[in-house]
Design an enzyme around this catalytic site. Structure first.
Site: not given
Ligand code: NDP
Ligand code: 2IT
Length: 444
Positions: A164, A109, A238, A124
């Site tokens: 996250d 980050q 998300n 984080k």
């Molecule tokens: P969500 O909780 O909204 O969704 C996560 C998704 O990934 C779900 O479909 C989940 O499935 C799946 N998942 C989680 N863990 C695992 C695993 N161990 N194996 C397989 N599938 C898995 O999270 P986000 O969409 O926010 O986050 C997804 C990724 O994006 C993460 O790596 C996060 O760090 C990254 N990220 C998120 C940001 C944000 O603004 N939200 C910003 C930048 C990066 P299930 O429903 O079965 O758990």
């Molecule tokens: O991995 C990431 O950049 C996030 N989960 C978002 C962090 C934030 O502060 O919006």
């Protein structure tokens, strides 16, 4: 101390934290050309300081479940680096969370936030709490207990968490409510808030949209674009949902989604109606992606991942190390032209090597998924002004930021002898800004 020695020390000082080792190794390897040009960073021990968090907070999170039983989870906040701004980064609630996961995310980050051009340090946090299968009351009880302790360590000018994995608008709401009650102030301590209570329009969309804007920039530089392309996305949360939404807007066809149980393949494409079904399935019903396959009569592979299916563009958007060297070879054999990381560290080092060696466009997480934290930064600005900007204004700014991140990344790769290597470009681009700030601030 040499870079190798520093890495060895990180491994020894942080035993068993393999994801953190992996994240540090990648950064240290790719900033080597920059360090050669700047011996002052070595003599003032910038790297040794950078790999050591400024502060690590671990705490007990006790709460009562619906049957009246007391549960105990573990809470974390790693305040990694505040050289260029308040600590900023999400909270992850997932059973796999332990200190090594939070450190890897907090470390990455730092560089991601520096690349956005906004004044945000790196941090984080999270918990090994599993929101899956919990009632709404249980989630609220947990979030309130988590924030009761976290509130001592955060603040709008100190540390501003966000969502996250496992933390979305619902969890942010419960945590914000508890913080407000504890400190008796309505202030921007968290981002990803609802628009009615201090959130920014466009924050839910920001990571997925930003990921596709970055992908578009990579394609544009080759005289190409997303229209008519076949896209594989992993995850269905998300990031995956809004990456899909933007792909649809730009005329691409998305054929896969997944969750931790398995993967669906829809060769006709996940269109607008199906996208809305996925959002309802995941955000309201909180169901499994398997139900999509039942609803639309398409292929579902239990425990499967999307990388075996042919596509032009792959957007891994679920979790760390979800795409390995063998997957990368399969994607390459099937003719993939670009890969951009929506998740943090989804590609293993072996997979990245395959992409770079085969000349596949590769957008690393620190650059490609920085749209989410960028709009979090814009939410902080709106909170400070006590104003809300329109969706169009936020989206316009997001597009500019993603373009600038692309340009910084491409330029730095070129400048440090690795043209077209955006891993080097993103790491060096973020590193130079933070390292210069650390030099200016003295030995702290
Ligand atoms: P969500 O909780 O909204 O969704 C996560 C998704 O990934 C779900 O479909 C989940 O499935 C799946 N998942 C989680 N863990 C695992 C695993 N161990 N194996 C397989 N599938 C898995 O999270 P986000 O969409 O926010 O986050 C997804 C990724 O994006 C993460 O790596 C996060 O760090 C990254 N990220 C998120 C940001 C944000 O603004 N939200 C910003 C930048 C990066 P299930 O429903 O079965 O758990
Ligand atoms: O991995 C990431 O950049 C996030 N989960 C978002 C962090 C934030 O502060 O919006």
């Amino acid at each position: 101390m040499s870079i190798d020695r520093i890495y060895e020390q990180v491994v020894n000082r942080n035993p068993g934290e393999v994801e953190f080792h992996q994240a540090v190794r990648e950064v240290l390897e790719s900033i080597e050309p920059a360090i050669e040009k700047h011996p002052e960073f070595m003599s003032s021990k910038v790297i040794e300081r950078l790999v050591e968090p400024e502060r690590v907070i671990m705490f007990r999170v006790p709460w009562v479940d619906d049957s009246g039983e007391v549960q105990v989870n573990r809470g974390f906040r790693v305040q990694f680096n505040s050289a260029i701004g308040p600590y900023k980064g999400g909270l992850r609630f997932h059973p796999s969370v332990y200190l090594g996961i939070i450190k890897f995310l907090g470390f990455e980050q730092i560089f991601k936030n520096a690349l956005t051009g906004l004044a945000m340090g790196g941090g984080k946090g999270g918990s090994d709490f599993d929101p899956k299968g919990k009632s709404d009351t249980e989630v609220m009880n947990f979030c309130q207990s988590f924030m009761t302790e976290l509130s001592r360590h955060v603040g709008p000018d100190t540390d501003v968490p966000a969502g996250d994995i496992g933390v979305g608008r619902r969890e942010i709401g419960y945590m914000f409510g508890q913080y407000k009650r504890l400190v008796n102030r309505f202030e921007g301590v968290l981002t990803g808030k609802g628009p009615e209570w201090g959130g920014s329009l466009g924050r839910p969309e920001a990571t997925g949209y930003g990921l596709v804007y970055f992908t578009q920039e990579m394609l544009k530089a080759q005289g190409d674009d997303l229209k008519g392309k076949t896209v594989s996305i992993s995850g269905s949360g998300n990031v995956a949902q809004f990456a899909l939404d933007k792909c649809l807007q730009l005329g691409a066809k998305v054929v896969t989604l997944s969750d931790s149980s398995g993967c669906i393949y829809d060769p006709d494409g996940i269109g607008r109606d199906k996208f809305e079904y996925v959002v309802r399935l995941k955000e309201i019903k909180r169901g499994r992606i398997k139900e999509y396959a039942e609803e639309y009569d398409v292929e579902y592979v239990d425990g499967g991942r999307p990388w075996d299916y042919p596509c032009d563009i792959a957007l891994p958007s679920a979790t760390q190390n979800e795409l390995d060297g063998a997957d990368a070879n399969t994607l390459a054999d099937n003719g993939v032209m670009a890969v951009a990381e929506g998740a943090n560290m989804p590609s293993t080092p072996e997979a990245i090597e395959v992409f770079l060696e085969k000349g596949i466009l590769f957008g690393p997480a620190k650059a490609a998924n920085a749209g989410g934290v960028s709009v979090s930064g814009l939410e902080m600005s709106q909170n400070s002004q006590r104003l809300s900007w329109s969706f169009q204004e936020v989206d316009q700014k997001l597009q500019e930021i993603m373009r600038n991140i692309y340009l910084t990344t491409a330029e730095n790769g070129k400048k440090y002898g690795a043209e077209g290597n955006f891993v080097v470009g993103a790491n060096v681009g973020g590193f130079m800004k933070v390292a210069r700030a650390m030099m200016d601030l003295g030995v702290i």
